[in-house]
Scaffold this motif. Structure first.
Motif, PDB file in Angstrom:
ATOM      1  N   GLY A  40      44.932  91.572  75.146  1.00  0.00           N
ATOM      2  CA  GLY A  40      44.778  91.726  72.839  1.00  0.00           C
ATOM      3  C   GLY A  40      44.864  90.956  71.742  1.00  0.00           C
ATOM      4  N   VAL A  41      46.231  90.263  72.706  1.00  0.00           N
ATOM      5  CA  VAL A  41      46.488  89.585  71.353  1.00  0.00           C
ATOM      6  C   VAL A  41      46.533  87.920  71.940  1.00  0.00           C
ATOM      7  CG1 VAL A  41      48.523  89.057  70.711  1.00  0.00           C
ATOM      8  CG2 VAL A  41      48.703  91.078  70.764  1.00  0.00           C
ATOM      9  N   LEU A  42      46.802  87.963  73.335  1.00  0.00           N
ATOM     10  CA  LEU A  42      46.286  86.513  73.009  1.00  0.00           C
ATOM     11  C   LEU A  42      44.730  86.280  74.651  1.00  0.00           C
ATOM     12  CD1 LEU A  42      49.866  85.332  75.566  1.00  0.00           C
ATOM     13  CD2 LEU A  42      49.097  85.691  73.106  1.00  0.00           C
ATOM     14  N   ARG A  43      44.623  86.719  74.680  1.00  0.00           N
ATOM     15  CA  ARG A  43      42.850  87.171  74.720  1.00  0.00           C
ATOM     16  C   ARG A  43      42.046  86.382  76.180  1.00  0.00           C
ATOM     17  NH1 ARG A  43      43.254  86.227  69.113  1.00  0.00           N
ATOM     18  NH2 ARG A  43      42.170  88.547  68.301  1.00  0.00           N
ATOM     19  N   PHE A  44      43.320  86.746  76.949  1.00  0.00           N
ATOM     20  CA  PHE A  44      42.533  85.978  78.475  1.00  0.00           C
ATOM     21  C   PHE A  44      42.769  87.049  79.132  1.00  0.00           C
ATOM     22  CE2 PHE A  44      45.943  84.290  80.416  1.00  0.00           C
ATOM     23  CZ  PHE A  44      47.306  84.063  79.594  1.00  0.00           C
ATOM     24  N   SER A  45      42.338  87.173  80.114  1.00  0.00           N
ATOM     25  CA  SER A  45      42.270  88.083  81.650  1.00  0.00           C
ATOM     26  C   SER A  45      44.227  87.047  82.185  1.00  0.00           C
ATOM     27  CB  SER A  45      41.171  88.169  82.407  1.00  0.00           C
ATOM     28  OG  SER A  45      40.157  89.444  81.900  1.00  0.00           O
ATOM     29  N   ASN A  46      44.928  87.796  82.757  1.00  0.00           N
ATOM     30  CA  ASN A  46      45.467  86.739  82.709  1.00  0.00           C
ATOM     31  C   ASN A  46      45.788  87.424  84.458  1.00  0.00           C
ATOM     32  OD1 ASN A  46      48.031  85.768  83.328  1.00  0.00           O
ATOM     33  ND2 ASN A  46      49.394  87.295  82.225  1.00  0.00           N
ATOM     34  N   PHE A  47      45.360  86.002  85.117  1.00  0.00           N
ATOM     35  CA  PHE A  47      45.510  86.122  86.965  1.00  0.00           C
ATOM     36  C   PHE A  47      47.136  86.297  87.040  1.00  0.00           C
ATOM     37  CE2 PHE A  47      41.254  86.223  89.448  1.00  0.00           C
ATOM     38  CZ  PHE A  47      40.460  86.342  88.080  1.00  0.00           C
ATOM     39  N   ALA A  48      47.958  86.040  86.679  1.00  0.00           N
ATOM     40  CA  ALA A  48      49.143  85.325  87.513  1.00  0.00           C
ATOM     41  C   ALA A  48      49.970  86.651  86.792  1.00  0.00           C
ATOM     42  CB  ALA A  48      49.955  84.596  86.305  1.00  0.00           C
ATOM     43  N   GLN A  49      49.005  87.986  86.287  1.00  0.00           N
ATOM     44  CA  GLN A  49      50.034  89.509  85.761  1.00  0.00           C
ATOM     45  C   GLN A  49      50.506  89.719  87.417  1.00  0.00           C
ATOM     46  OE1 GLN A  49      49.838  90.138  83.122  1.00  0.00           O
ATOM     47  NE2 GLN A  49      50.959  91.941  82.968  1.00  0.00           N
ATOM     48  N   ALA A  50      50.127  89.957  88.537  1.00  0.00           N
ATOM     49  CA  ALA A  50      50.674  90.584  90.128  1.00  0.00           C
ATOM     50  C   ALA A  50      51.775  89.460  89.414  1.00  0.00           C
ATOM     51  CB  ALA A  50      49.445  90.514  91.083  1.00  0.00           C
ATOM     52  N   ASP A  51      51.697  88.280  89.655  1.00  0.00           N
ATOM     53  CA  ASP A  51      52.402  87.420  90.333  1.00  0.00           C
ATOM     54  C   ASP A  51      53.657  87.693  89.795  1.00  0.00           C
ATOM     55  OD1 ASP A  51      51.408  86.431  93.475  1.00  0.00           O
ATOM     56  OD2 ASP A  51      50.476  86.041  91.811  1.00  0.00           O
ATOM     57  N   TRP A  52      53.157  87.639  88.448  1.00  0.00           N
ATOM     58  CA  TRP A  52      54.621  87.457  87.621  1.00  0.00           C
ATOM     59  C   TRP A  52      55.664  89.250  87.805  1.00  0.00           C
ATOM     60  CZ3 TRP A  52      53.050  89.437  81.789  1.00  0.00           C
ATOM     61  CH2 TRP A  52      53.616  88.569  81.224  1.00  0.00           C
ATOM     62  N   MET A  53      54.548  90.184  88.149  1.00  0.00           N
ATOM     63  CA  MET A  53      54.937  91.414  88.456  1.00  0.00           C
ATOM     64  C   MET A  53      56.207  91.296  89.545  1.00  0.00           C
ATOM     65  SD  MET A  53      53.265  95.089  89.283  1.00  0.00           S
ATOM     66  CE  MET A  53      53.538  95.604  90.378  1.00  0.00           C
ATOM     67  N   SER A  54      55.913  90.635  90.313  1.00  0.00           N
ATOM     68  CA  SER A  54      56.784  90.258  91.567  1.00  0.00           C
ATOM     69  C   SER A  54      57.835  89.356  91.225  1.00  0.00           C
ATOM     70  CB  SER A  54      56.398  89.264  93.038  1.00  0.00           C
ATOM     71  OG  SER A  54      55.205  89.158  92.862  1.00  0.00           O
ATOM     72  N   PHE A  55      57.470  88.467  89.653  1.00  0.00           N
ATOM     73  CA  PHE A  55      59.032  87.253  89.227  1.00  0.00           C
ATOM     74  C   PHE A  55      59.944  88.732  88.548  1.00  0.00           C
ATOM     75  CE2 PHE A  55      61.498  85.053  86.333  1.00  0.00           C
ATOM     76  CZ  PHE A  55      60.944  84.597  87.258  1.00  0.00           C
ATOM     77  N   GLY A  56      59.161  89.504  88.070  1.00  0.00           N
ATOM     78  CA  GLY A  56      60.117  90.328  87.179  1.00  0.00           C
ATOM     79  C   GLY A  56      61.261  91.354  88.298  1.00  0.00           C
TER      80      GLY A  56
END
Lengths: 339, 456
Positions: A40-56
């Motif tokens: 919504g805010v940055l206006r792109f589909s973030n493919f890194a989302q799942a790996d970001w989840m692993s990072f967290g």
């Protein structure tokens, strides 16, 4: 006797379908909220989302280990819950670092969303490498504390039923944490000045800039909130099941599906989408044989497993729902953004 | 540096890299890399048609590759007659029910106007189809999978030469692309990415778990080969003579007859491997050149100009009366078909079909990297990208192990940090790939060999 059969059937369904779906749905809803806020805010589909989840999740596990080595534990609660705030801060800082070094360049250039999407693929690679480098690609359990709230055997003894009901503490924790997170997020978005300016920025960037909203601040807050949500979702998922980078990577598709099904860019849609995907995944792959044995008279009992789809096709379900929604109602359940 | 010089320089650089591998490691290794580079280049051309010329983000390259691989198995493997006799009917009936129910659902969806009646009838059709398929499908697959499970346990294929499958793979991948394109291309651009990501996972799930079709994770090995086997070459007269003639000087320098024979035998074994790989290089190179030539012709035609016009400005192109959806669908199908061909070629080269080996990173995102590094919108660039990125992908492993050894050299032998560093060397490869993508996007967004902008 008939009544008992009915109760048994209901307990069976709640044990294997409703409760797992509720907790998985909450985890997915949080993850999807994070995806949808970035969208919504940055206006792109973030493919890194799942790996970001692993990072967290990985940072949480590291903090958990550190706390445990100091002798600090959560008692009957998992230690990871104490580690979570620290992990969120670290993950958010790391995200801001990535944003400064990678994403902000394209944002300033006003690149097309699809370019940012490809950039996020690059970030995905790097996050994946970092996670595997630090913690390794293997399965890790980091749950400690009390495991069950209601144990199947106790339940059976107490009620005299032949079906047991198990409620894992992680399931209750998931539900409570998810509700707290969602309520505070919606309060933030609807009631606070920062939340309103975020929504304004998401709605119309130019108008928001004209009314004096500082874009850098909006972006910063967005990353922090999204990090908090995705880390929480990852930790809850990991507590409930276990942490494995590849499994987490595979959550990308359900997340996207949930975001689109709910209506991409709409927070309330993300929550609905998360539960829709989770419930369909579990209800459609559950084998209802035992359920029908309880309910139907003996001569009608099913011979097969009574499973709509084998569990091998869990991914397929999120995709099939996605396709149906795309055909029937491309805007999603709650009308989302159309860019 | 002018743009005209970029391509020759890039390819010369690539040639030098491969020659270095040839001299330092062995020519056999170098040729294996070249073979995979050629296949990667074909995939990259497929993606480049979609992205570079059509502006479509296909995140399901892996799925189309796997479809190609499956086609290679289904075309070339000998049919298992026993399985067909006992259960072929059941599978056929299930397939007919499936097709029939899909047609009925489509019909109901299009032609019944009352929404309530439409929805109930669709649900009823689906339930009836599920019951019908369950009755035939389950028992048949049990029968099929119980027939000699250690060796076959599936229906087998058509028993045709494997090269046919390259053509058929194009049609299979194109058909699937048509279905996906019909659904998603009318919508926003990132829906296509997400839908293709999904379909590729489903294709993999199907080939992994439908044992009656593809043997699943038990793999199909021993596919027939379009090139001679090493062992046959080693025994054939003409090949021995050829090796003898090429290595005339070396052989003559050896004194005794027995050691000369020994040397000759070694040479024959090594050269037979190289010869087989060279045959593959020839085959793949001709396919690559054919695809390159055809796409070059197509993209320099009015059709290609129209595609680029649509990519650059959809609104303007649509105002000129171009049907954007139809053109997108067309280019999406063509690109996917090319990826399917490459998938079939890959399985041919491996000689086996291993559904477990399809990972999105290896088969989707690496191909993307090739297109972006090489230069999107330029097929020559994609070929270079295919070579370069594949080379890095292969050589990243020894390089990262070397790097880690260097990092860890300060520690004692059984130091846990040292062990951890060495153990994680393999993950550095992902890091290198990610970094390469980010650097390329940042500093060379048009790629090594950029798209040529023709000015009239």
């Amino acid at each position: 006797m008939d009544n008992f059969e009915l109760v048994n059937a209901l307990v069976l369904i709640s044990n294997f379908v409703l409760i797992p779906a509720l907790s998985y749905g909450s985890q997915l809803a949080l993850a999807t909220l994070s995806l949808t806020i970035i969208y919504g805010v940055l206006r792109f589909s973030n493919f890194a989302q799942a790996d970001w989840m692993s990072f967290g999740t990985m940072t949480t596990i590291l903090f958990t280990w550190y706390l445990q080595s100091l002798g600090i534990t959560g008692g009957f609660l998992p230690t990871a819950l104490i580690a979570l705030p620290f992990a969120i801060i670290l993950t958010a800082l790391f995200c801001l670092l990535i944003d400064r070094s990678v994403y902000s360049f394209y944002r300033k250039k006003k690149s097309q969303p699809i370019v940012l999407m490809i950039v996020s693929v690059g970030v995905m690679f790097i996050l994946q490498a970092i996670v595997r480098f630090i913690i390794g690609p293997n399965d890790r359990k980091f749950f400690d504390g009390e495991k069950y709230i209601v144990h199947a055997l106790d339940f059976k003894d107490y009620f005299g039923l032949s079906e047991g009901l198990t409620i894992k503490s992680t399931q209750l924790i998931t539900l409570i944490v998810a509700i707290i997170a969602m309520v505070s997020l919606f309060y933030f978005l609807q009631r606070t000045k920062m939340g309103k300016s975020m929504r304004a920025y998401s709605n119309n960037e130019d108008l928001a800039l004209l009314s004096g909203i500082n874009p850098e601040r909006v972006v910063l807050i967005t990353w922090v909130i999204a990090s908090a949500l995705i880390t929480t979702a990852g930790v809850l998922y990991g507590l409930d099941k276990s942490f494995k980078p590849f499994t987490y990577f595979n959550l990308l598709l359900p997340m996207f599906a949930a975001a689109i099904v709910g209506g991409i860019g709409s927070p309330i849609g993300a929550v609905i989408g998360g539960y829709v995907i989770a419930f369909s995944e579990i209800t459609l792959t559950y084998a209802y044989k035992k359920f029908f044995i309880y309910l139907l008279p003996e001569n009608l009992e099913p011979s097969g497993l009574m499973q709509v789809l084998s569990t091998d096709y869990k991914f397929a379900i999120s995709f099939i729902i996605l396709v149906i929604v795309l055909i029937v109602r491309p805007t999603g359940i709650v009308k989302g953004k159309i860019i | 540096m002018t743009d005209n010089l970029r391509a020759p320089l890039a390819f010369a650089f690539m040639g030098i890299l491969l020659a270095i591998v040839g001299f330092t490691q062995s020519w056999s290794v170098s040729l294996s890399i070249i073979n995979l580079c050629l296949i990667s280049s074909i995939m990259a051309i497929g993606v480049n048609l979609q992205w570079g010329y059509g502006g479509l983000f296909n995140a399901g390259v892996m799925g189309f590759t796997a479809l190609g691989g499956l086609t290679a198995v289904l075309v070339s493997y000998d049919p298992v007659y026993e399985a067909w006799d006992k259960a072929g009917i059941g599978i056929l009936i299930s397939a007919i029910i499936l097709i029939l129910s899909i047609t009925l659902v489509m019909f109901a969806y299009r032609n019944i106007s009352s929404p309530q009646f439409r929805n109930t009838s669709i649900v009823l059709i689906i339930i009836a189809a599920l019951i019908g398929i369950n009755n035939f499908y389950g028992p048949s697959i049990d029968v099929i999978e119980s027939i000699n499970p250690a060796k076959t346990g599936f229906l087998g294929g058509l028993g045709l030469p494997i090269v046919f499958s390259w053509v058929i793979a194009a049609f299979v991948a194109g058909l699937v692309a048509w279905v996906i394109g019909r659904i998603t291309l009318r919508l926003r651009s990132d829906y296509l990415a997400i839908a293709t990501l999904g379909i590729s996972e489903i294709v993999i799930a199907i080939v992994k778990h439908e044992d009656w079709l593809s043997r699943g994770v038990k793999n199909v090995s021993g596919l027939d080969r379009p090139v001679p086997y090493e062992i046959e070459l080693q025994q054939s007269e003409w090949f021995i003579n050829l090796v003898e003639r090429i290595n005339y000087a070396t052989l003559n320098s050896v004194q005794t007859i027995s050691s000369r024979q020994e040397l000759l035998n070694d040479l024959i074994i090594v050269s037979s491997g190289v010869f087989v790989k060279l045959c593959y290089v020839g085959l793949f190179l001709s396919v690559l050149l054919l695809i390159f030539y055809l796409s070059h012709l197509a993209l320099n035609s009015p059709w290609g100009r129209m595609l680029r016009a649509i990519r650059d400005n959809e609104v303007a192109a649509s105002a000129m009366g171009k049907n954007i959806f139809a053109q997108h669908l067309q280019i999406f199908i063509i690109g996917s078909a090319i990826i399917g061909i490459a998938g079939a070629m890959l399985t041919t080269l491996d000689g086996q079909f291993t559904p477990g080996s399809y990972r999105p990173l290896r088969f989707t995102f690496i191909i993307w990297l090739m297109v972006i590094v090489g230069g999107s919108g330029n097929n020559l660039g994609s070929i270079f990208g295919g070579f370069f990125v594949w080379f890095i992908w292969i050589e990243a492993e020894p390089l990262s192990i070397g790097f880690m050894n260097l990092l860890a050299s300060g520690f004692e032998y059984d130091n846990p940090i040292r062990m951890h560093l060495l153990g994680s060397a393999a993950h550095l490869r992902l890091f290198i790939m990610g970094l390469l993508l980010l650097l390329a996007l940042r500093f060379m967004p048009r790629g090594v060999i950029p798209e040529r902008i023709q000015k009239k």
